[in-house]
Design a protein around this motif. Structure first.
Motif, PDB file in Angstrom:
ATOM      1  N   HIS A  27      24.719   6.396 -28.197  1.00 19.92           N
ATOM      2  CA  HIS A  27      25.416   6.898 -27.013  1.00 19.92           C
ATOM      3  C   HIS A  27      25.523   8.405 -27.060  1.00 19.92           C
ATOM      4  O   HIS A  27      25.201   9.108 -26.114  1.00 19.92           O
ATOM      5  CB  HIS A  27      26.795   6.249 -26.975  1.00 19.92           C
ATOM      6  CG  HIS A  27      27.566   6.592 -25.760  1.00 19.92           C
ATOM      7  ND1 HIS A  27      27.297   6.027 -24.544  1.00 19.92           N
ATOM      8  CD2 HIS A  27      28.569   7.460 -25.573  1.00 19.92           C
ATOM      9  CE1 HIS A  27      28.112   6.523 -23.669  1.00 19.92           C
ATOM     10  NE2 HIS A  27      28.896   7.395 -24.251  1.00 19.92           N
ATOM     11  N   SER A  28      25.953   8.916 -28.238  1.00 18.42           N
ATOM     12  CA  SER A  28      26.187  10.351 -28.303  1.00 18.42           C
ATOM     13  C   SER A  28      24.864  11.112 -28.208  1.00 18.42           C
ATOM     14  O   SER A  28      24.811  12.203 -27.661  1.00 18.42           O
ATOM     15  CB  SER A  28      26.924  10.711 -29.586  1.00 18.42           C
ATOM     16  OG  SER A  28      26.110  10.412 -30.688  1.00 18.42           O
TER      17      SER A  28
ATOM     18  N   LEU B  70      25.064  20.637 -21.800  1.00 20.97           N
ATOM     19  CA  LEU B  70      25.157  21.554 -20.667  1.00 20.97           C
ATOM     20  C   LEU B  70      25.482  22.952 -21.152  1.00 20.97           C
ATOM     21  O   LEU B  70      25.970  23.152 -22.270  1.00 20.97           O
ATOM     22  CB  LEU B  70      26.251  21.113 -19.703  1.00 20.97           C
ATOM     23  CG  LEU B  70      26.034  19.786 -18.999  1.00 20.97           C
ATOM     24  CD1 LEU B  70      27.234  19.476 -18.156  1.00 20.97           C
ATOM     25  CD2 LEU B  70      24.788  19.847 -18.156  1.00 20.97           C
ATOM     26  N   ASN B  71      25.205  23.897 -20.285  1.00 24.59           N
ATOM     27  CA  ASN B  71      25.561  25.280 -20.542  1.00 24.59           C
ATOM     28  C   ASN B  71      27.088  25.411 -20.520  1.00 24.59           C
ATOM     29  O   ASN B  71      27.764  24.766 -19.717  1.00 24.59           O
ATOM     30  CB  ASN B  71      24.951  26.121 -19.426  1.00 24.59           C
ATOM     31  CG  ASN B  71      24.998  27.588 -19.749  1.00 24.59           C
ATOM     32  OD1 ASN B  71      25.907  28.035 -20.445  1.00 24.59           O
ATOM     33  ND2 ASN B  71      24.025  28.306 -19.252  1.00 24.59           N
TER      34      ASN B  71
ATOM     35  N   ILE C 244      32.478  13.420 -19.536  1.00 25.59           N
ATOM     36  CA  ILE C 244      31.192  13.823 -18.975  1.00 25.59           C
ATOM     37  C   ILE C 244      30.169  13.614 -20.071  1.00 25.59           C
ATOM     38  O   ILE C 244      29.853  14.518 -20.838  1.00 25.59           O
ATOM     39  CB  ILE C 244      31.212  15.293 -18.529  1.00 25.59           C
ATOM     40  CG1 ILE C 244      32.365  15.506 -17.568  1.00 25.59           C
ATOM     41  CG2 ILE C 244      29.914  15.650 -17.829  1.00 25.59           C
ATOM     42  CD1 ILE C 244      32.470  16.893 -17.059  1.00 25.59           C
ATOM     43  N   THR C 245      29.702  12.385 -20.179  1.00 29.26           N
ATOM     44  CA  THR C 245      28.742  12.132 -21.243  1.00 29.26           C
ATOM     45  C   THR C 245      27.341  11.959 -20.697  1.00 29.26           C
ATOM     46  O   THR C 245      26.374  12.205 -21.391  1.00 29.26           O
ATOM     47  CB  THR C 245      29.121  10.874 -22.026  1.00 29.26           C
ATOM     48  OG1 THR C 245      29.346   9.825 -21.086  1.00 29.26           O
ATOM     49  CG2 THR C 245      30.374  11.100 -22.833  1.00 29.26           C
TER      50      THR C 245
ATOM     51  N   TYR D 275      24.737  26.163 -25.255  1.00 33.52           N
ATOM     52  CA  TYR D 275      24.635  24.795 -24.775  1.00 33.52           C
ATOM     53  C   TYR D 275      25.298  23.847 -25.760  1.00 33.52           C
ATOM     54  O   TYR D 275      25.155  23.991 -26.968  1.00 33.52           O
ATOM     55  CB  TYR D 275      23.162  24.416 -24.610  1.00 33.52           C
ATOM     56  CG  TYR D 275      22.512  25.179 -23.508  1.00 33.52           C
ATOM     57  CD1 TYR D 275      22.395  24.622 -22.251  1.00 33.52           C
ATOM     58  CD2 TYR D 275      22.041  26.468 -23.707  1.00 33.52           C
ATOM     59  CE1 TYR D 275      21.814  25.317 -21.220  1.00 33.52           C
ATOM     60  CE2 TYR D 275      21.462  27.184 -22.688  1.00 33.52           C
ATOM     61  CZ  TYR D 275      21.351  26.596 -21.441  1.00 33.52           C
ATOM     62  OH  TYR D 275      20.788  27.294 -20.417  1.00 33.52           O
ATOM     63  N   TYR D 276      26.071  22.931 -25.242  1.00 30.47           N
ATOM     64  CA  TYR D 276      26.631  21.896 -26.100  1.00 30.47           C
ATOM     65  C   TYR D 276      26.964  20.702 -25.233  1.00 30.47           C
ATOM     66  O   TYR D 276      27.049  20.814 -24.005  1.00 30.47           O
ATOM     67  CB  TYR D 276      27.863  22.396 -26.846  1.00 30.47           C
ATOM     68  CG  TYR D 276      28.958  22.922 -25.966  1.00 30.47           C
ATOM     69  CD1 TYR D 276      29.964  22.065 -25.498  1.00 30.47           C
ATOM     70  CD2 TYR D 276      29.014  24.264 -25.607  1.00 30.47           C
ATOM     71  CE1 TYR D 276      30.976  22.537 -24.699  1.00 30.47           C
ATOM     72  CE2 TYR D 276      30.016  24.745 -24.803  1.00 30.47           C
ATOM     73  CZ  TYR D 276      30.993  23.879 -24.352  1.00 30.47           C
ATOM     74  OH  TYR D 276      31.995  24.337 -23.559  1.00 30.47           O
ATOM     75  N   SER D 277      27.126  19.567 -25.883  1.00 33.12           N
ATOM     76  CA  SER D 277      27.524  18.398 -25.098  1.00 33.12           C
ATOM     77  C   SER D 277      29.042  18.347 -25.058  1.00 33.12           C
ATOM     78  O   SER D 277      29.716  18.851 -25.950  1.00 33.12           O
ATOM     79  CB  SER D 277      26.949  17.135 -25.701  1.00 33.12           C
ATOM     80  OG  SER D 277      27.482  16.976 -26.987  1.00 33.12           O
TER      81      SER D 277
END
Lengths: 309, 721
Positions: free
Chosen positions: B17-18, B24-25, B136-137, B85-87
């Motif tokens: 899942h992860s 995203l920016n 927001i995954t 950028y990171y999730s």
């Protein structure tokens, strides 16, 4: 016509061992009336390739070794006063040959470089206000060494653009290297090389190549490739319409070598990298790293079947 | 053992899942948060304080967490970068979000009784919006957040519809969409994105217009809550000095556009309500007439009835006009005497005032026709007579005495009235916005001592005198005049135009309007405020941030006029386009269409559009001669990719044929035929050597091979050699 070309290829490949693809590209460039820039490390056979090409095509040939003290007059020639006729006469320089090998072109001063490159573009030279036509056909095969930049003057983008193709030979594979090492003499005797073509035959071939069919789908493909290079996020320099023309001319020539009288997308793909890489990334030398080439990246973004959806 | 296996599987799942979650920016995340704040701010006046608390905590948490995550990501990234950028970091586990969602929904349901249906729905929407940002995954989640944001921002238009606010909301919605654009085309310049967005929305405008005009307007399921809204403007109880406060208000009351020419300023007495009960201090609507009013409300006195009212003698020509009333949270409407309206939701009272069935909580527009020369109530019923004569004569003994004295002197009603008006004019009575304070609102004190007051003072004193003299009379409250805007050709009436006057009943002539203010300060009636009063007004309203120098500049006045005119048209055409008007318009269109020739024209238009489309299609096909073969080839490729024989994007036809020859030799025969034919048509012949019949022949062969290919593919899929 095709047999003559096949013979030429066979002869060059017997001299430049293990590089059939590059040989074919070089020949197709000359048949498309383009100049070649060969960029490689010393001792990879740049000069041999140029030499053999010139001799096989049966053209007059001279080599100029570019050095930092080379003057434009050395390349173009100089007008000297003649006692007998009481007038100035041109002593033609090395450039008055059908094939000129400009060895290590980046070693000369920009002034000399531009004298040569102007001649390449115009097909004629002016000495003391008198214009002299250069012989026809006229090819320049320039070589340059990407390493050891000390004391070199890299060609600016505008002048790189005048070379239809940039080639690099690269290291030979094991078999080829074995053959090279087993060869008896260090330099093959150039007198062995036969001329397979006359100038008339060469012109005929060039005319034939210019008449090869290019379908609208191919034009679309070329347009799509150019447009991809012009997108904002592209790291590459944009391809100019001149680049597109060069690409088409080279692709026609390649189709001719492949025994076809029409161009297919495979031809474009075959010549895309040598024709466009030096226009896309003039300052980079991906000689040994084909996968990272910008041209490969651009090719991968366009579907040849449906280039402009 | 089993349990461990389960947990392993679970952790694997969560890993998967992860790894799937979108990256995203950091700028995009912050833009999302800022936009959430802005979207929620549009509704902030409607929220319950508990929700405001929740939303701000949620936003603050988000902000802090994202700042941390961005720092972490920046540390990992190379140095010279302002964004990274990171999730999205998961702040709450999904079960906690679920629990919160359930708890919040229950809380909203409980509070729903107090909030009403509409507000609780909006709270639910905003609550979901606040919660959604916590997860927001996936790309899908981003879409949902953006769409929720757009919904929240636009739902604020239920409460406020002014043009400025609408523009602000439109800009906000654009900003929400920019998020999506930035997500899909991150390297595109912001300016280019904005241009693209504008282009796209221009495409959308025709659809929006069609939907606006033609889509059925359902009457809302909710009632806009009125408890919170302060009552604006006039009230149904008037004490002396009430209107003076209104006179300082620049707020818009209503706007009028006349169909033909507009009457003179002195004729513009906008009747709002009639006050006939006076207890010595306050004027209000009498309980008795209230009951009457209610009965009439039930009977719905429409125009058809109203014009038949026995009490009316319709005379003269009608003046037609449209009124757009601002929300007053009352039910009365404004019109000139004697007004009739055909609209179903408007009724008329026995005192000739119009009223709206319901509360005016949103800007409404209505069409009125007035007959100024009408005689109102030539006959007066005894009950009405007594009502309009009733007086608490102890409250102002001096005035009562004065009236009786006058009565003895003048037996004629007209003469008595004229004498009183002359008194007002000749003796030192002043019209002022700052009347001296009067003890116990005593009319005696005003009439005999201070002699300075506002329209209410005069109307009040005059009505009192009339009643004491035995002439039936009553107080009417409404607006006088208005400001004409030449740009928009309409009249704006502000709260400061509020006015009070008297109506006197004379035998045979019915109810007659008498304005004692006109006797005191004629300019007030003729032209609105006199210059003297304007000065007073300016002195009163200028505070520390006085805009006085600005207001005198010509361009400022012009600009203000222009903007107001635009606002008026907006209100008239966009907000005033109600379901009723829509159905009227549709009916008109339909009847016109069914009337013979128009129908023919319509059919002609339709046919020409269809013809154009066909012509375009045909020409498009002709433009690409080998279109069909290419289509078939592309179809073949699509079929192959369904069966996991995928052509790489940049692979040429030749290479793909070779690829198939190597990997799926059983397909080669059929595919090679199709591919070769495609190559032949698209690359080999640029001239049109091939006539149509050979093309059709080839096509039929290709179709045969296509079917065979499909058959082979299915066989291979089913494992049959």
């Amino acid at each position: 016509m095709q047999t003559a070309v096949a013979n030429i290829l066979a002869q060059i490949e017997s001299v430049v061992i293990g590089k059939p693809h590059q040989v074919k590209l070089a020949l197709s460039c000359l048949l498309a009336k383009g100049h070649i820039l060969i960029e490689d490390l010393p001792g990879m056979g740049k000069t041999t390739l140029a030499n053999t090409l010139a001799l096989t095509l049966g053209l007059s040939y001279q080599r100029i070794q570019f050095t930092s003290d080379l003057m434009p007059a050395d390349v173009i020639g100089i007008a000297i006063f003649d006692d007998v006729t009481k007038s100035f006469l041109l002593h033609p320089g090395a450039i008055f040959n059908q094939v000129v090998l400009a060895d290590e072109v980046n070693r000369a001063s920009p002034k000399t470089q531009s004298a040569l490159l102007e001649a390449m573009e115009e097909g004629r030279v002016s000495v003391d206000g008198v214009t002299h036509q250069l012989p026809e056909p006229f090819f320049v095969i320039a070589t340059q060494n990407p390493m050891s930049h000390a004391g070199t003057y890299p060609l600016p983008e505008s002048q790189l653009d005048r070379f239809m193709m940039r080639l690099s030979l690269g290291f030979p594979n094991i078999d080829a290297e074995r053959k090279i090492l087993q060869a008896t003499s260090s330099h093959r005797d150039t007198t062995d090389i036969k001329a397979f073509l006359t100038v008339e035959q060469l012109r005929e071939i060039q005319l034939h190549i210019s008449q090869i069919t290019v379908a609208p789908a191919i034009i679309d493909y070329v347009i799509a490739l150019c447009r991809v290079s012009r997108q904002a996020e592209s790291q590459a320099k944009a391809l100019s319409p001149r680049a597109g023309k060069a690409l088409l001319a080279a692709a026609k020539s390649w189709a001719f070598m492949e025994n076809r009288d029409y161009v297919i997308p495979d031809d474009i793909q075959a010549v895309f990298s040598p024709v466009c890489e030096h226009r896309l990334a003039p300052q980079q030398h991906h000689i040994f790293d084909e996968a990272n080439e910008l041209s490969q990246h651009i090719l991968s973004q366009v579907d040849p079947i449906n280039p402009l959806p | 053992m089993n349990g461990r296996g389960m947990s392993n599987a679970k952790s694997k799942n969560s890993n998967k899942h992860s790894s799937k979650s979108i990256i995203l920016n950091s700028k995009l995340f912050f833009a999302l948060l800022v936009l959430q704040l802005l979207n929620l701010l549009t509704l902030v006046t409607q929220f319950h304080w508990l929700y405001i608390l929740f939303a701000s905590i949620a936003l603050a948490t988000q902000f802090v967490v994202h700042v941390k995550a961005m720092r972490q990501a920046l540390l990992n990234a190379s140095i010279n970068q302002t964004s990274c950028y990171y999730s999205a970091p998961s702040i709450l586990p999904s079960w906690a979000i679920l629990l919160l969602a359930i708890a919040g929904s229950v809380a909203i349901a409980i509070a729903g009784r107090e909030l009403g249906l509409l507000l609780s729905m909006i709270h639910l929407l905003c609550f979901a919006y606040s919660l959604k940002v916590f997860e927001i995954t996936k790309r899908k989640d981003l879409y949902q957040v953006v769409v929720l944001g757009v919904f929240v921002a636009t739902s604020s238009l239920i409460f406020v519809q002014s043009i400025y606010f609408s523009l602000a909301v439109i800009v906000l919605v654009f900003a929400n969409f920019i998020i999506l654009l930035r997500f899909f085309a991150p390297s595109m310049l912001l300016l280019t994105q904005i241009k693209l967005l504008i282009k796209l929305s221009l495409y959308a405008i025709p659809f929006a217009v069609v939907l606006f005009v033609a889509f059925p307007k359902l009457s809302p399921l909710w009632q806009v809550p009125k408890a919170k809204a302060a009552k604006v403007g006039l009230s149904d109880q008037v004490k002396i000095g009430d209107i003076a406060q209104l006179a300082l208000s620049n707020e818009l009351a209503f706007r009028v556009s006349f169909e033909n020419s507009s009457p003179a300023h002195a004729q513009l007495y906008w009747r709002a309500l009639v006050l006939d009960d006076f207890d010595g201090i306050t004027w209000q609507q009498a309980a008795q007439s209230n009951r009457l009013r209610q009965q009439q409300g039930n009977n719905l006195a429409h125009l058809s009835n109203a014009s038949n009212v026995e009490n009316i003698v319709l005379r003269g020509e009608g003046i037609a006009y449209q009124v757009i009333a601002e929300p007053s949270f009352q039910s009365w409407l404004f019109a000139l005497d004697f007004a009739t309206s055909e609209q179903a939701n408007i009724g008329q009272r026995s005192d000739f005032a119009l009223f709206y069935h319901g509360i005016i909580s949103q800007t409404i527009s209505y069409q009125v026709t007035s007959y100024p020369e009408t005689i109102l109530a030539p006959e007066l019923t005894p009950s009405m007579r007594s009502l309009n004569l009733s007086l608490n004569s102890q409250s102002n003994p001096k005035l009562t005495a004065k009236a009786q004295q006058l009565r003895q002197r003048y037996s004629d009603d007209r003469a008595l009235i004229n004498q009183l008006l002359t008194d007002f004019n000749q003796n030192n009575y002043y019209y002022t916005l700052q009347p001296p304070s009067i003890q116990n609102n005593s009319l005696d004190e005003f009439y005999f001592q201070t002699r300075a007051g506002f329209c209410e003072h005069y109307a009040s004193a005059f009505t009192y005198l009339m009643r004491a003299a035995g002439i039936p009379s009553r107080m009417v409250v409404g607006y006088l005049g208005g400001e004409f805007n030449p740009n928009g050709n309409y009249l704006s009436v502000y709260q400061r135009n509020a006015h009070a006057w008297t109506e006197v009943w004379l035998p045979e002539q019915g109810w007659q309007r008498v304005d004692p203010t006109a006797a005191v300060d004629p300019e007030r009636v003729e032209r609105g405020f006199s210059s003297d009063l304007m000065q007073q007004y300016a002195d009163l309203s200028s505070g520390m941030f006085s805009m006085q120098p600005l207001k005198t500049m010509q361009w400022y006045k012009q600009l203000k006029m222009q903007i107001e005119a635009i606002d008026y048209q907006w209100t008239r055409w966009v907000i005033g386009y109600t379901g009723q008007k829509q159905s009227q318009l549709m009916k008109q269109l339909l009847t016109r269409l069914t009337q013979g020739k128009v129908m023919e024209y319509f059919l002609l238009c339709l046919a020409s559009v269809v013809l154009l489309i066909i012509a375009y299609k045909v020409s498009a096909v002709r433009g690409k001669k080998h279109h069909e073969i290419k289509q078939l080839y592309l179809k073949t490729l699509a079929l192959m990719s369904q069966h996991n024989v995928v052509k790489e994007h940049a692979m040429t036809g030749e290479k793909f044929t070779a690829f198939i020859g190597e990997n799926r030799p059983e397909l080669l025969v059929d595919f090679a035929v199709i591919s070769d034919c495609f190559q032949k048509y698209s690359y080999q012949n640029s001239s049109d050597e091939h006539n149509k019949s050979s093309l059709n022949h080839d096509l039929s062969i290709l179709k045969y091979h296509y079917r065979r290919l499909r058959w082979h593919l299915w066989l291979a899929k089913l494992g049959i050699k």
